[in-house]
Design an enzyme around this catalytic site. Sequence first.
Site, short mmCIF file in Angstrom:
data_model
loop_
_atom_site.label_atom_id
_atom_site.label_comp_id
_atom_site.label_asym_id
_atom_site.label_seq_id
_atom_site.Cartn_x
_atom_site.Cartn_y
_atom_site.Cartn_z
N HIS A 41 -21.14 -13.68 -26.23
CA HIS A 41 -21.02 -14.03 -24.81
C HIS A 41 -21.72 -12.92 -24.01
CE1 HIS A 41 -17.59 -16.10 -26.71
NE2 HIS A 41 -17.57 -16.93 -25.68
N SER A 101 -22.93 -5.18 -22.24
CA SER A 101 -22.94 -4.87 -23.67
C SER A 101 -24.31 -5.07 -24.32
CB SER A 101 -21.89 -5.70 -24.40
OG SER A 101 -20.61 -5.43 -23.90
N GLU A 119 -26.00 -16.46 -24.81
CA GLU A 119 -25.39 -16.75 -23.52
C GLU A 119 -25.59 -18.23 -23.23
OE1 GLU A 119 -23.42 -17.28 -20.49
OE2 GLU A 119 -23.32 -15.26 -21.36
N ASP A 143 -23.51 -22.65 -27.97
CA ASP A 143 -22.07 -22.48 -27.93
C ASP A 143 -21.71 -21.22 -28.70
OD1 ASP A 143 -19.21 -23.77 -27.60
OD2 ASP A 143 -19.38 -23.10 -29.69
N ALA A 144 -20.94 -20.34 -28.07
CA ALA A 144 -20.68 -19.03 -28.66
C ALA A 144 -19.95 -19.11 -29.99
CB ALA A 144 -19.86 -18.19 -27.68
N ASP A 164 -16.89 -11.52 -26.24
CA ASP A 164 -16.47 -11.06 -24.91
C ASP A 164 -16.53 -12.22 -23.92
OD1 ASP A 164 -15.96 -9.62 -22.64
OD2 ASP A 164 -17.84 -8.50 -22.64
#
Length: 280
Positions: A41, A101, A119, A143-144, A164
Site C-alpha cells: 500500500h 515508506s 498502489e 489489489d494489495a 500499510d
Amino acid sequence: MNYRHSFHAGNSADVVKHALLIALVRALQIKESALTLIDTHAGCGIYDLEGNEAQRTGEAAGGVLRAFADPNPLLDDYRTAVMAVNEGMNAGRGPRLYPGSPHILSQLLRGQDLLILNEKHPEDARSLRSAMRGTPAAVHERDAYELWLALLPTKSPRGVVVVDPPYEQTDERARITATLAAAHRKWAHGVTVIWYPLKDRAAHLRWKDKLGRLGIPKFLTVEHWLYDADQPGLYNGAGLFIINPPYAFTQGLPPLLGALRAALAPEGHRGEITADWLGD
C-alpha cells in the site's frame, strides 16, 4: 477508520514506523545476500507538509517536527532519510517534504536489492510513479492482498513485505489476517511488517487474539500509545506487527523505542512504547 497517508504524513505514527523500518532493513543488510522489499500500500511516495491535506490535520507538528527538534542521536538515521528529500531546506523551519515508506526504502537499497511498490488508487499511483522516477523501483497498480500473495516467495532468498493500508474498508483487518495466514504458508521464513492505528483498545485486543491463533512464531508487536490514558473516540497511537524480525534488530530496539517515546510524547503525557512477542 479511514487513514489516508496524505492527511497524516509526518505524524507520530510515521516517525515510529519509518525509524523502525530503517533499523529493520539495516539489520537484515548485515548479511550480503539480496533482499526483495515489497510495499503493498505504497501511497504517493512523497508528501507536501505545507499542502492542503497535511495542513488540515497539522499532525506533522506532533511527529516529524518533534523528531527534528530532539537531539537524541538515535534518531539521526530517521532524520537523514527525511532530509534526503529536502535538499537545501532551512533547518530552522524544518522539512517541507515528507518521504513515505517507498522513498525511504529506495534510499536503503544496495545494488543487489529489489524494490517493488504497489498502489491501487489510480491518482496516488500516478503520484507514486512521479515520486519514484530515477529510482530502480517497480510500481504496480493492483489489489494489495492479491499482489502480496502473488509475489511470494520472493525472487531473492530473503525479503520484507510492508503492509500499510488506510483501514478505510470494514473488512481490512479480516483481509490482513487471512492473507497473512496464506502468506506464512508460502513463505514461512520471510519478514512481514504490518502497520495499524490504535483507536479502540477492546477491538484491537480481539484482532490480536485472532492473529495469535494463526500459530505464527516470532511474531513481534510494537505499540506506541500517545497518551497516559485512552482517549475515547480519538486516534490513540499506532503499532507494527513484525513477523520474523532479525536478532540484530530486536537487540537494538529498546533504546530506539525509548528515544522515540521521549521525542513524541504529547504535552502533559509521558506516552508509552512497548515491544512484546505475541502469545507470550
